[in-house]
Enzyme design. Structure first.
Site, PDB file in Angstrom:
ATOM      1  N   HIS A 135     -10.868  -0.369 -20.176  1.00  0.00           N
ATOM      2  CA  HIS A 135     -10.811  -1.379 -19.116  1.00  0.00           C
ATOM      3  C   HIS A 135     -10.525  -0.739 -17.755  1.00  0.00           C
ATOM      4  O   HIS A 135     -11.064  -1.155 -16.741  1.00  0.00           O
ATOM      5  CB  HIS A 135      -9.718  -2.408 -19.415  1.00  0.00           C
ATOM      6  CG  HIS A 135      -9.868  -3.052 -20.760  1.00  0.00           C
ATOM      7  ND1 HIS A 135      -9.097  -2.698 -21.838  1.00  0.00           N
ATOM      8  CD2 HIS A 135     -10.725  -4.001 -21.201  1.00  0.00           C
ATOM      9  CE1 HIS A 135      -9.451  -3.401 -22.878  1.00  0.00           C
ATOM     10  NE2 HIS A 135     -10.448  -4.205 -22.529  1.00  0.00           N
ATOM     11  N   HIS A 191      -6.672  -1.316 -22.029  1.00  0.00           N
ATOM     12  CA  HIS A 191      -6.634   0.057 -22.513  1.00  0.00           C
ATOM     13  C   HIS A 191      -7.477   0.920 -21.559  1.00  0.00           C
ATOM     14  O   HIS A 191      -7.929   0.455 -20.526  1.00  0.00           O
ATOM     15  CB  HIS A 191      -7.152   0.118 -23.955  1.00  0.00           C
ATOM     16  CG  HIS A 191      -6.405  -0.795 -24.878  1.00  0.00           C
ATOM     17  ND1 HIS A 191      -5.060  -0.637 -25.148  1.00  0.00           N
ATOM     18  CD2 HIS A 191      -6.806  -1.898 -25.573  1.00  0.00           C
ATOM     19  CE1 HIS A 191      -4.664  -1.586 -25.983  1.00  0.00           C
ATOM     20  NE2 HIS A 191      -5.700  -2.370 -26.250  1.00  0.00           N
ATOM     21  N   THR A 240      -8.966 -10.891 -17.571  1.00  0.00           N
ATOM     22  CA  THR A 240      -8.731 -10.460 -18.956  1.00  0.00           C
ATOM     23  C   THR A 240      -7.697 -11.343 -19.640  1.00  0.00           C
ATOM     24  O   THR A 240      -6.841 -11.941 -18.978  1.00  0.00           O
ATOM     25  CB  THR A 240      -8.296  -8.973 -19.017  1.00  0.00           C
ATOM     26  OG1 THR A 240      -8.091  -8.619 -20.382  1.00  0.00           O
ATOM     27  CG2 THR A 240      -7.024  -8.706 -18.242  1.00  0.00           C
ATOM     28  N   ARG A 241      -7.821 -11.423 -20.966  1.00  0.00           N
ATOM     29  CA  ARG A 241      -6.814 -12.141 -21.773  1.00  0.00           C
ATOM     30  C   ARG A 241      -6.262 -11.222 -22.856  1.00  0.00           C
ATOM     31  O   ARG A 241      -5.595 -11.653 -23.778  1.00  0.00           O
ATOM     32  CB  ARG A 241      -7.430 -13.389 -22.417  1.00  0.00           C
ATOM     33  CG  ARG A 241      -8.753 -13.171 -23.101  1.00  0.00           C
ATOM     34  CD  ARG A 241      -9.178 -14.391 -23.907  1.00  0.00           C
ATOM     35  NE  ARG A 241      -8.898 -14.170 -25.303  1.00  0.00           N
ATOM     36  CZ  ARG A 241      -9.771 -13.696 -26.190  1.00  0.00           C
ATOM     37  NH1 ARG A 241     -11.005 -13.376 -25.822  1.00  0.00           N
ATOM     38  NH2 ARG A 241      -9.438 -13.532 -27.444  1.00  0.00           N
ATOM     39  N   ARG A 287     -19.152  -7.733 -21.510  1.00  0.00           N
ATOM     40  CA  ARG A 287     -19.811  -8.183 -22.734  1.00  0.00           C
ATOM     41  C   ARG A 287     -19.014  -9.352 -23.306  1.00  0.00           C
ATOM     42  O   ARG A 287     -17.795  -9.337 -23.318  1.00  0.00           O
ATOM     43  CB  ARG A 287     -19.789  -7.014 -23.721  1.00  0.00           C
ATOM     44  CG  ARG A 287     -20.573  -7.253 -24.964  1.00  0.00           C
ATOM     45  CD  ARG A 287     -20.437  -6.090 -25.925  1.00  0.00           C
ATOM     46  NE  ARG A 287     -21.147  -6.390 -27.152  1.00  0.00           N
ATOM     47  CZ  ARG A 287     -20.653  -7.142 -28.116  1.00  0.00           C
ATOM     48  NH1 ARG A 287     -19.448  -7.654 -28.027  1.00  0.00           N
ATOM     49  NH2 ARG A 287     -21.375  -7.382 -29.198  1.00  0.00           N
TER      50      ARG A 287
END
Ligand code: PPS
Length: 569
Positions: free
Chosen positions: A204, A201, A196-197, A290
């Site tokens: 996730h 929340h 992740t970047r 996605r």
């Protein structure tokens, strides 16, 4: 050195051991040095510690060509992303194949030496087309390639001397060897990695939980802390958020580690790259959701890649990747069930709640409510600290216009009004003031005017970053330089460009300082509007015609603009 470990296959570790590293340092004293850029610092760290195995250095021309065209190294190994050392033409001109060079951090520390095997000038547009699918500068990596990367590439094997030093979150930065050992010691034979970047929340957390459960595996949250998409939330804030979020997972099953990767936002190719990197870190599974590593919209306003293109490409190479993809649809919150589910599992008639990234940022910016079903109160509080609502952010009001247009008078009136309102410290960077205190050695040539404006921009951005208000009032005749200042300021605060559009005839008629008369008489050279250009702003936040209002009214217009943008209330 080649290490064989249970998962992930062999790992390249390009560091020399103690004595050899010391000898290399001595040798490097007589080598020419290249100071690594921010991106190269990220790349070299993962090259040296095996994160980019099987690469043994920056790519040579043959590997580069093969990666561009076939997504493979010359020996046939799957590798989707060029990892090259771009340098200036001047440095390249002094370098010859066969030479060894020292690669240093921006502070001058010796990171590695490189035996230069290849020197070539890439066709950057072709590289952009082949790797990113378009030579469109709306793509952050394409913009980087054309505007920031050097014009010549060097390739060659690396001999690692010292790992780049990080002073932040040291206990969370694990090398591939360290994560492999960590997994091994705990008997984690199956590990899912989550890339992740963004801040994490609830969606996730639900997604990663599900993924780990689905394949009966442990979980490594593996966020990128190198370079991400320009405009992203800084990694310091994000990591503090992850530290909160990680408490929601059972300690025995989940770990957090930071990845010093410089992302390219390359969508499908980048997803394949991310999978290979996670395999190197010893993971057995990798989540692709996605729009993985999506760069956003192109210059036509359409997305560069389809939302599930990345999953498709990873699936295509699944058999030879050595790490298994866990594809995920977007997670949405089903209100009636009070839980998150992938969008394709929503039943007919169920009402779904979503907050997009853009909407989340808007709420943060305006200090609006962020509901508990979306995120965790600690995460929101953390982000609010570093991303306060606009009325608590700093800003820059940047007046531009001809000499004698009234910039300074309006700027002064505005300063006094802001001081009267209170709440922020105010700094005035008037044209004449700056020329006296910051730029006294500069002339009015194009080069010097640009330098003058960049200095103003730098100071103003620092002021805005620290929550203050900077009012600038130079002529700033060139659009490109004004844009540069905007780009410096916008990541750290508001930028309000105000065109003081008093026509030349009026300025000349007023001729308060008598400069126009002198310019007409040829006594002052390169005088803006007379013998030097002024490029009018195309999209300023505000345009003021001083023929139609008093300075006080003009200052009031700026105040109203600031209010409508949310900077004052
Ligand atoms: S620039 O182009 O933005 O760097 O110019 P700036 O620093 O704002 O100019 C400040 C004042 O310099 C006086 N001056 C000139 N202006 C334009 N062209 C030439 N050649 C020149 N020589 C001196 C002029 O009074 C500018 O002040 P303002 O406040 O704009 O009248």
């Amino acid at each position: 050195m080649e290490l064989i470990e249970p998962h992930g296959g062999s790992l390249k570790n390009l560091y020399l051991d103690g004595e050899a590293a010391e000898a290399e340092k001595v040798k490097a004293q007589r080598l020419r040095s290249w100071d690594l850029t921010e991106r190269q610092m990220c790349d070299i760290e993962l090259l040296l510690n095996g994160g980019f195995s099987p690469l043994e250095g920056f790519m040579g021309k043959a590997d580069y060509e093969s990666v561009l065209q076939q997504m493979r190294l010359v020996d046939g190994t799957l590798w989707p992303m060029p990892v090259t050392l771009d340098v200036s033409e001047a440095f390249a001109a002094e370098t010859s194949a066969g030479e060894e060079i020292a690669l240093r951090s921006p502070e001058g520390r010796l990171i590695a030496t490189m035996a230069v095997s290849d020197i070539w000038t890439p066709d950057k547009s072709r590289e952009a087309e082949l790797v990113f699918g378009a030579d469109d500068r709306a793509h952050p990596a394409v913009a980087y390639l054309h505007h920031r990367a050097g014009n010549v590439y060097l390739g060659g094997r690396l001999r690692g001397v010292e790992a780049p030093i990080h002073y932040d979150f040291r206990n969370l930065r694990k090398t591939p060897e360290e994560t492999r050992r960590f997994f091994q010691e705990r008997g984690w034979s199956r590990v899912v990695a989550f890339q992740t970047r963004n801040p994490m929340h609830r969606a996730h957390v639900e997604l990663t939980f599900r993924a780990a459960k689905e394949v009966k595996a442990n979980l490594m949250i593996h966020p990128v802390v190198g370079m991400t998409k320009p405009g992203d939330i800084d990694h310091y804030s994000r990591v503090r958020c992850y530290e909160h979020v990680i408490k929601n997972y059972p300690r025995q099953t989940t770990t957090l580690s930071l990845l010093p990767l410089a992302m390219r936002m390359g969508g499908p190719r980048e997803a394949v790259w991310h999978a290979i990197i996670r395999k190197n870190f010893g993971c057995t599974h990798f989540i692709v959701g996605r729009d993985h590593a999506g760069p956003g919209a192109n210059s036509q306003g359409e997305d560069f890649y389809g939302p599930y293109d990345a999953q498709e490409l990873v699936r295509k190479y699944q058999d030879e990747l050595g790490i298994e993809m866990i594809p995920f649809r977007m997670m949405v919150y089903v209100e009636d069930r009070a839980e998150y589910v992938p969008i394709d599992e929503v039943k007919e008639g169920e009402s779904v709640l979503k907050i997009s990234g853009t909407e989340f940022r808007r709420r943060l910016q305006q200090g609006l409510e962020i509901p508990d079903w979306f995120s965790y109160p600690e995460v929101v509080a953390e982000l609010r600290k570093t991303h306060p609502p606009r009325h608590k952010q700093g800003f820059v009001v940047f007046f531009t216009g001809l000499s004698g247009s009234g910039k300074s008078t309006i700027a002064n009136a505005l300063m006094v009004k802001l001081l009267e309102m209170g709440g922020r410290r105010v700094t005035l960077l008037d044209g004449d003031l700056v020329r006296k205190h910051l730029s006294s050695e500069l002339t009015f040539s194009k080069e010097h005017r640009d330098l003058n404006i960049r200095r103003i921009g730098f100071v103003a951005a620092e002021i805005a970053k620290n929550g203050g208000a900077a009012i600038c009032a130079p002529i700033a005749p060139y659009a490109a330089t004004r844009r540069e200042v905007r780009e410096m300021v916008e990541p750290v605060g508001g930028f309000i460009e105000v065109h003081v559009a008093t026509p030349l005839e009026v300025c000349e008629q007023r001729d308060v300082k008598g400069l126009y008369a002198k310019a007409r008489a040829g006594l002052i050279k390169e005088f803006t509007g007379i013998s030097d250009p002024y490029e009018e702003p195309e999209n300023p936040e505000l345009c003021i015609d001083t023929r139609e209002c008093t300075p006080e009214e003009a200052a009031q217009q700026v105040i109203l603009k600031l209010e409508s943008l949310g900077f004052i209330r």
